[in-house]
Motif scaffolding. Structure first.
Motif, mmCIF file in Angstrom:
data_model
loop_
_atom_site.group_PDB
_atom_site.id
_atom_site.type_symbol
_atom_site.label_atom_id
_atom_site.label_comp_id
_atom_site.label_asym_id
_atom_site.label_seq_id
_atom_site.Cartn_x
_atom_site.Cartn_y
_atom_site.Cartn_z
ATOM 1 N N THR A 73 0.707 -1.098 -0.033
ATOM 2 C CA THR A 73 0.055 -0.138 0.040
ATOM 3 C C THR A 73 0.767 1.228 -0.241
ATOM 4 O O THR A 73 0.560 2.148 -0.629
ATOM 5 C CB THR A 73 -0.925 -0.040 1.180
ATOM 6 N N VAL A 74 1.997 1.322 0.749
ATOM 7 C CA VAL A 74 2.680 2.514 0.856
ATOM 8 C C VAL A 74 3.414 2.770 -0.522
ATOM 9 O O VAL A 74 3.548 3.862 -1.009
ATOM 10 C CB VAL A 74 3.823 2.173 1.998
ATOM 11 N N LEU A 204 -6.706 4.379 -3.425
ATOM 12 C CA LEU A 204 -6.162 3.069 -3.302
ATOM 13 C C LEU A 204 -6.677 2.063 -2.264
ATOM 14 O O LEU A 204 -6.891 0.938 -2.561
ATOM 15 C CB LEU A 204 -4.724 3.587 -2.653
ATOM 16 N N ILE A 205 -7.259 2.657 -1.281
ATOM 17 C CA ILE A 205 -7.909 1.882 -0.298
ATOM 18 C C ILE A 205 -9.140 1.134 -0.768
ATOM 19 O O ILE A 205 -9.387 0.070 -0.650
ATOM 20 C CB ILE A 205 -8.103 2.485 1.100
ATOM 21 N N LEU A 206 -9.780 2.071 -1.530
ATOM 22 C CA LEU A 206 -11.264 1.727 -2.159
ATOM 23 C C LEU A 206 -10.928 0.483 -3.515
ATOM 24 O O LEU A 206 -11.543 -0.583 -3.317
ATOM 25 C CB LEU A 206 -11.792 2.826 -2.834
ATOM 26 N N ALA A 207 -9.792 0.796 -4.065
ATOM 27 C CA ALA A 207 -9.365 -0.271 -4.971
ATOM 28 C C ALA A 207 -9.008 -1.455 -4.387
ATOM 29 O O ALA A 207 -9.122 -2.528 -4.873
ATOM 30 C CB ALA A 207 -8.088 0.423 -5.833
ATOM 31 N N GLY A 217 -6.330 -2.267 2.290
ATOM 32 C CA GLY A 217 -7.832 -2.611 1.916
ATOM 33 C C GLY A 217 -8.317 -3.888 1.814
ATOM 34 O O GLY A 217 -9.383 -4.151 2.406
ATOM 35 N N ARG A 218 -7.454 -4.876 1.117
ATOM 36 C CA ARG A 218 -7.700 -6.137 1.025
ATOM 37 C C ARG A 218 -7.652 -6.659 2.560
ATOM 38 O O ARG A 218 -8.816 -7.614 2.815
ATOM 39 C CB ARG A 218 -6.574 -6.859 0.355
ATOM 40 N N ASP A 230 -12.652 -6.280 16.188
ATOM 41 C CA ASP A 230 -11.556 -5.642 17.039
ATOM 42 C C ASP A 230 -10.188 -5.518 16.060
ATOM 43 O O ASP A 230 -9.581 -4.479 16.072
ATOM 44 C CB ASP A 230 -11.062 -6.635 18.101
ATOM 45 N N ARG A 231 -10.272 -6.261 14.938
ATOM 46 C CA ARG A 231 -8.886 -6.270 14.040
ATOM 47 C C ARG A 231 -9.216 -4.934 13.028
ATOM 48 O O ARG A 231 -8.569 -4.397 12.673
ATOM 49 C CB ARG A 231 -8.655 -7.335 13.197
ATOM 50 N N ILE A 232 -10.780 -4.971 12.709
ATOM 51 C CA ILE A 232 -11.164 -3.926 11.754
ATOM 52 C C ILE A 232 -10.775 -2.305 12.482
ATOM 53 O O ILE A 232 -10.132 -1.627 11.723
ATOM 54 C CB ILE A 232 -12.451 -4.057 11.555
#
Length: 263
Positions: A73-74, A204-207, A217-218, A230-232
């Motif tokens: 992601t970064v 990017l997160i949406l994709a 995002g995945r 809790d992880r979310i």
């Protein structure tokens, strides 16, 4: 004996910066306290406490696949953001130099910027497929429009007589860049950098949530499917940190640039 302007203004500037930093640190603390109080009052497994969320986030950070998702992601975030900055600045500057072309393209650019871009993601998948290419393109698409529009507006408002004078005086391009273009456009470019960073991360997160084999995002979608609240919560906090810390740094840079070059 009179004090110098630098000695007079420096303490005031330091106090304002310290005050802003203090509120920046206090606000997250207030949010965590309110979060903990609500979790204690509800006492529900559906609403995790900050302690539980941070524990799960620590466990996630210890997993190699989660760290690989962060790195993925970064990387795409920085690449998409830099591409948006480069393309948006060049397009905005080119359009802003001409009143005709800026009037022709300003309305379509604003129209594209106002469209909910998530509705266009199937088009990216159709042409680019599932993978890094579609994620990068969608992140770029989110960030390029505010930069182009802000730079175009700044170029339009720039005194064109200065460019004509530089042409008459046969000034070298690097002198024009240093003496005319940078002071005129830099405040708008830095503002666009700050706005585009958050929008690029959002795209990017949406994709990654729709179609990706890795990425934050995945990871969120996987936890939603398995109802790991809790992880979310922990991962949402982590994504917020990625967005907020560079945002504050860019905001600080924006203030400094505006104070120096702004009118």
């Amino acid at each position: 004996m009179t004090s110098s302007p630098t000695a007079t203004t420096a303490p005031g500037t330091f106090r304002r910066a310290s005050s802003g930093l203090g509120w920046t640190l206090v606000l997250p603390l207030i949010i965590v306290i309110v979060w903990a109080v609500i979790a204690a009052v509800m006492d529900s497994a559906v609403f995790p406490s900050p302690r539980e969320s941070f524990q799960r986030l620590t466990e996630d950070l210890a997993r190699p696949d989660f760290r690989a998702s962060i790195w993925s992601t970064v990387q795409l975030l920085l690449l998409g953001w830099l591409l948006a900055v480069a393309v948006g600045t060049l397009v905005g500057f080119a359009l802003g130099l001409s009143n005709f072309w800026s009037s022709v393209f300003s309305t379509p650019l604003f129209a594209l910027y106002s469209i909910p871009k998530v509705t266009l993601y199937p088009v990216f998948l159709l042409f680019l497929g599932i993978g890094d290419s579609s994620r990068l393109a969608f992140a770029f698409f989110h960030g390029v429009f505010p930069i182009a529009l802000l730079v175009m507006a700044a170029t339009q408002s720039m005194d064109k007589n200065l460019l004509k004078l530089a042409k008459v005086l046969v000034m070298p391009w690097h002198v024009r860049l240093r003496s005319i273009l940078i002071p005129a456009l830099l405040p708008a470019i830095v503002t666009a950098l700050r706005i585009a960073f958050g929008l690029t991360l959002l795209g990017l997160i949406l994709a990654e949530m729709f179609s990706a084999e890795s990425g934050l995002g995945r990871e969120l979608v996987s936890n939603v499917a398995n109802v790991r609240i809790d992880r979310i919560a922990g991962q949402v906090v982590f994504i917020a940190i990625i967005a907020v810390i560079p945002g504050f740094a860019l905001r600080w840079m924006e203030r400094r640039v505006t104070q120096r070059y702004g009118t």
